[in-house]
Design a protein around this motif. Sequence first.
Motif, PDB file in Angstrom:
ATOM      1  N   VAL A   1      61.488  14.799  54.693  1.00  0.00           N
ATOM      2  CA  VAL A   1      62.879  14.480  53.385  1.00  0.00           C
ATOM      3  C   VAL A   1      64.237  15.480  53.819  1.00  0.00           C
ATOM      4  CG1 VAL A   1      62.995  14.190  51.286  1.00  0.00           C
ATOM      5  CG2 VAL A   1      60.804  14.334  52.400  1.00  0.00           C
ATOM      6  N   PRO A   2      65.529  14.227  53.369  1.00  0.00           N
ATOM      7  CA  PRO A   2      66.620  14.534  54.206  1.00  0.00           C
ATOM      8  C   PRO A   2      66.264  15.893  51.730  1.00  0.00           C
ATOM      9  CG  PRO A   2      66.263  12.823  53.477  1.00  0.00           C
ATOM     10  CD  PRO A   2      64.592  12.726  53.667  1.00  0.00           C
ATOM     11  N   ILE A   3      67.176  16.862  52.635  1.00  0.00           N
ATOM     12  CA  ILE A   3      67.590  17.619  51.097  1.00  0.00           C
ATOM     13  C   ILE A   3      69.188  17.591  51.528  1.00  0.00           C
ATOM     14  CG2 ILE A   3      67.955  19.847  50.423  1.00  0.00           C
ATOM     15  CD1 ILE A   3      65.172  20.018  51.782  1.00  0.00           C
ATOM     16  N   SER A   4      69.601  17.658  49.562  1.00  0.00           N
ATOM     17  CA  SER A   4      71.069  17.481  50.303  1.00  0.00           C
ATOM     18  C   SER A   4      71.636  18.543  48.593  1.00  0.00           C
ATOM     19  CB  SER A   4      71.628  16.084  49.662  1.00  0.00           C
ATOM     20  OG  SER A   4      71.884  14.984  50.107  1.00  0.00           O
ATOM     21  N   VAL A   5      72.769  18.537  49.316  1.00  0.00           N
ATOM     22  CA  VAL A   5      73.056  20.685  47.770  1.00  0.00           C
ATOM     23  C   VAL A   5      74.168  20.203  47.394  1.00  0.00           C
ATOM     24  CG1 VAL A   5      73.773  22.631  47.669  1.00  0.00           C
ATOM     25  CG2 VAL A   5      71.924  22.146  49.582  1.00  0.00           C
ATOM     26  N   ILE A   6      74.655  20.063  46.022  1.00  0.00           N
ATOM     27  CA  ILE A   6      75.844  19.499  45.480  1.00  0.00           C
ATOM     28  C   ILE A   6      75.814  20.734  44.575  1.00  0.00           C
ATOM     29  CG2 ILE A   6      77.041  18.709  43.677  1.00  0.00           C
ATOM     30  CD1 ILE A   6      75.010  16.428  44.586  1.00  0.00           C
ATOM     31  N   ASN A   7      76.802  21.735  44.997  1.00  0.00           N
ATOM     32  CA  ASN A   7      77.345  22.803  44.126  1.00  0.00           C
ATOM     33  C   ASN A   7      78.329  22.379  42.534  1.00  0.00           C
ATOM     34  OD1 ASN A   7      76.458  24.967  45.810  1.00  0.00           O
ATOM     35  ND2 ASN A   7      77.793  24.417  46.968  1.00  0.00           N
ATOM     36  N   ALA A   8      77.541  22.729  41.237  1.00  0.00           N
ATOM     37  CA  ALA A   8      78.277  22.040  40.289  1.00  0.00           C
ATOM     38  C   ALA A   8      78.919  22.969  39.617  1.00  0.00           C
ATOM     39  CB  ALA A   8      77.662  21.347  39.735  1.00  0.00           C
ATOM     40  N   GLY A   9      80.508  23.031  39.357  1.00  0.00           N
ATOM     41  CA  GLY A   9      81.166  23.840  38.120  1.00  0.00           C
ATOM     42  C   GLY A   9      82.455  23.821  38.768  1.00  0.00           C
ATOM     43  N   SER A  10      82.806  24.630  38.245  1.00  0.00           N
ATOM     44  CA  SER A  10      85.163  24.508  37.990  1.00  0.00           C
ATOM     45  C   SER A  10      85.758  24.885  39.339  1.00  0.00           C
ATOM     46  CB  SER A  10      85.558  24.656  36.417  1.00  0.00           C
ATOM     47  OG  SER A  10      85.159  25.835  36.741  1.00  0.00           O
ATOM     48  N   ASP A  11      85.416  26.189  40.099  1.00  0.00           N
ATOM     49  CA  ASP A  11      85.843  26.611  41.205  1.00  0.00           C
ATOM     50  C   ASP A  11      85.659  26.382  42.322  1.00  0.00           C
ATOM     51  OD1 ASP A  11      85.376  28.980  39.420  1.00  0.00           O
ATOM     52  OD2 ASP A  11      83.346  29.619  40.773  1.00  0.00           O
ATOM     53  N   GLU A  12      86.554  26.299  43.090  1.00  0.00           N
ATOM     54  CA  GLU A  12      87.262  26.324  44.593  1.00  0.00           C
ATOM     55  C   GLU A  12      85.733  25.592  45.236  1.00  0.00           C
ATOM     56  OE1 GLU A  12      89.789  27.041  48.302  1.00  0.00           O
ATOM     57  OE2 GLU A  12      89.160  28.003  46.934  1.00  0.00           O
ATOM     58  N   ASN A  13      86.315  24.465  46.069  1.00  0.00           N
ATOM     59  CA  ASN A  13      85.080  24.110  46.965  1.00  0.00           C
ATOM     60  C   ASN A  13      83.749  23.422  45.449  1.00  0.00           C
ATOM     61  OD1 ASN A  13      86.139  24.311  49.353  1.00  0.00           O
ATOM     62  ND2 ASN A  13      85.575  26.493  49.416  1.00  0.00           N
ATOM     63  N   GLN A  14      84.027  23.458  44.667  1.00  0.00           N
ATOM     64  CA  GLN A  14      82.623  22.858  43.537  1.00  0.00           C
ATOM     65  C   GLN A  14      82.679  21.655  43.052  1.00  0.00           C
ATOM     66  OE1 GLN A  14      81.924  26.096  41.129  1.00  0.00           O
ATOM     67  NE2 GLN A  14      81.026  27.105  41.997  1.00  0.00           N
ATOM     68  N   THR A  15      81.925  21.262  42.699  1.00  0.00           N
ATOM     69  CA  THR A  15      82.360  19.811  42.215  1.00  0.00           C
ATOM     70  C   THR A  15      82.256  19.827  40.865  1.00  0.00           C
ATOM     71  OG1 THR A  15      80.740  18.468  43.727  1.00  0.00           O
ATOM     72  CG2 THR A  15      80.905  16.861  41.642  1.00  0.00           C
ATOM     73  N   PRO A  16      83.280  18.940  39.616  1.00  0.00           N
ATOM     74  CA  PRO A  16      83.191  19.040  38.618  1.00  0.00           C
ATOM     75  C   PRO A  16      81.742  18.551  37.731  1.00  0.00           C
ATOM     76  CG  PRO A  16      84.904  17.964  39.611  1.00  0.00           C
ATOM     77  CD  PRO A  16      84.477  18.645  40.397  1.00  0.00           C
ATOM     78  N   LEU A  17      81.476  18.899  36.829  1.00  0.00           N
ATOM     79  CA  LEU A  17      80.319  18.550  36.234  1.00  0.00           C
ATOM     80  C   LEU A  17      80.502  16.830  35.803  1.00  0.00           C
ATOM     81  CD1 LEU A  17      79.894  21.120  33.259  1.00  0.00           C
ATOM     82  CD2 LEU A  17      78.413  21.486  35.012  1.00  0.00           C
ATOM     83  N   HIS A  18      81.826  16.399  35.649  1.00  0.00           N
ATOM     84  CA  HIS A  18      81.109  15.235  35.373  1.00  0.00           C
ATOM     85  C   HIS A  18      81.577  14.395  36.251  1.00  0.00           C
ATOM     86  CE1 HIS A  18      86.128  15.681  36.014  1.00  0.00           C
ATOM     87  NE2 HIS A  18      86.089  14.547  36.525  1.00  0.00           N
ATOM     88  N   GLU A  19      81.745  15.012  37.474  1.00  0.00           N
ATOM     89  CA  GLU A  19      81.082  13.745  39.140  1.00  0.00           C
ATOM     90  C   GLU A  19      80.084  13.942  39.346  1.00  0.00           C
ATOM     91  OE1 GLU A  19      84.705  14.928  41.368  1.00  0.00           O
ATOM     92  OE2 GLU A  19      86.529  14.212  39.567  1.00  0.00           O
ATOM     93  N   VAL A  20      79.245  15.058  39.095  1.00  0.00           N
ATOM     94  CA  VAL A  20      78.095  15.042  40.128  1.00  0.00           C
ATOM     95  C   VAL A  20      77.213  13.877  39.722  1.00  0.00           C
ATOM     96  CG1 VAL A  20      75.628  16.526  39.818  1.00  0.00           C
ATOM     97  CG2 VAL A  20      77.629  17.822  39.431  1.00  0.00           C
ATOM     98  N   GLY A  21      76.813  13.393  38.464  1.00  0.00           N
ATOM     99  CA  GLY A  21      75.932  11.861  38.738  1.00  0.00           C
ATOM    100  C   GLY A  21      76.444  11.238  39.310  1.00  0.00           C
ATOM    101  N   LYS A  22      78.118  10.793  39.500  1.00  0.00           N
ATOM    102  CA  LYS A  22      78.527  10.193  40.879  1.00  0.00           C
ATOM    103  C   LYS A  22      78.268  10.289  41.898  1.00  0.00           C
ATOM    104  CE  LYS A  22      82.567   9.564  37.471  1.00  0.00           C
ATOM    105  NZ  LYS A  22      84.223   9.507  36.961  1.00  0.00           N
ATOM    106  N   LYS A  23      78.398  11.387  42.991  1.00  0.00           N
ATOM    107  CA  LYS A  23      78.432  11.887  43.788  1.00  0.00           C
ATOM    108  C   LYS A  23      76.785  12.178  44.103  1.00  0.00           C
ATOM    109  CE  LYS A  23      79.439  16.183  47.144  1.00  0.00           C
ATOM    110  NZ  LYS A  23      79.894  17.416  46.942  1.00  0.00           N
ATOM    111  N   MET A  24      76.053  12.733  43.351  1.00  0.00           N
ATOM    112  CA  MET A  24      74.538  11.650  43.982  1.00  0.00           C
ATOM    113  C   MET A  24      74.114  10.574  43.941  1.00  0.00           C
ATOM    114  SD  MET A  24      72.566  13.983  40.754  1.00  0.00           S
ATOM    115  CE  MET A  24      70.876  13.680  41.542  1.00  0.00           C
ATOM    116  N   LYS A  25      74.481   9.376  43.205  1.00  0.00           N
ATOM    117  CA  LYS A  25      74.791   7.764  43.622  1.00  0.00           C
ATOM    118  C   LYS A  25      75.220   7.526  44.686  1.00  0.00           C
ATOM    119  CE  LYS A  25      74.820   6.702  38.427  1.00  0.00           C
ATOM    120  NZ  LYS A  25      75.510   5.292  37.171  1.00  0.00           N
ATOM    121  N   LYS A  26      76.476   8.457  44.818  1.00  0.00           N
ATOM    122  CA  LYS A  26      76.694   7.924  46.461  1.00  0.00           C
ATOM    123  C   LYS A  26      76.301   8.518  47.683  1.00  0.00           C
ATOM    124  CE  LYS A  26      81.601   7.553  44.637  1.00  0.00           C
ATOM    125  NZ  LYS A  26      82.839   8.340  44.709  1.00  0.00           N
ATOM    126  N   LEU A  27      75.186   9.360  47.586  1.00  0.00           N
ATOM    127  CA  LEU A  27      74.113   9.710  48.547  1.00  0.00           C
ATOM    128  C   LEU A  27      73.989   8.355  49.416  1.00  0.00           C
ATOM    129  CD1 LEU A  27      73.128  12.783  47.419  1.00  0.00           C
ATOM    130  CD2 LEU A  27      74.347  12.594  48.746  1.00  0.00           C
TER     131      LEU A  27
END
Length: 253
Positions: A182-208
């Motif tokens: 089973v494929p496993i994807s990781v999204i680092n949520a947060g406002s720091d560098e190399n992290q995904t902003p909270l409001h974009e987490v759902g969008k990024k998951m939909k694009k997988l």
Amino acid sequence: MAKNSDNVASEGASQKKRGLFSRKPKAEKKNKEPGRLKQMAQVFQMTRRNDPMVVWWMLLAGLGVVAIGLLIGILINNWITMLLISIPLGLLAAIFILSRRAEKAAFSQLEGRPGAAGAAMSVLRRGWILKDEPVAANRHQDLLFMAVGRAGVVLVTEGPNGRVRELVTAERKRIGRVLPNVPISVINAGSDENQTPLHEVGKKMKKLPKQLSKLEVNAVDKRLTTLSINRLPIPKGIDPNKVRPSRRAMRGR
């Protein structure tokens, strides 16, 4: 004796009749949901407090659409009709801008709160199975949330990337023992560098990319549920449902 019994019966019937007609109507629900206009006003006030520029963006979008429609109407020598068409379109454009800015404002209020990453996932709808509680945590109160969907297993971290790396590695190994393919994807949520902003987490998951069927998604979820029975409990008090943003606020209605 007969008269007395008749009197008693008549009195009883009259009391029942009085009781039947003396019932008070059911009280109306006090906590009625606000109307559409009131909801829009509440969303606008909330967004304006966190994003003062929303007024100007709404005006720019609305007036821009009206101006384009009016220009087209002048070119085709029918500006009145185009003006009547462009005004409601301009209002829709302004409402669309409000909904998008409201979404960002709602998530900005979750920044730094425990369970914010789980709340960011809660905007997902059909096709995803979300775990309400975090699946892993460490002594720094960094959290790891999980979702299962057509893209496979998605792990969403909450905390600095360096600290949550151990949580992700351990969870990958744990899942890999029972679900090796089973494929496993990781999204680092947060406002720091190399992290995904909270409001974009759902969008990024939909694009997988979708790699599992609906039946496979349910089977994977059942295996993970069975696997989590022997897991050490996560400290209570971290409930993403308590910090979940309002979907109506993010949709602008």
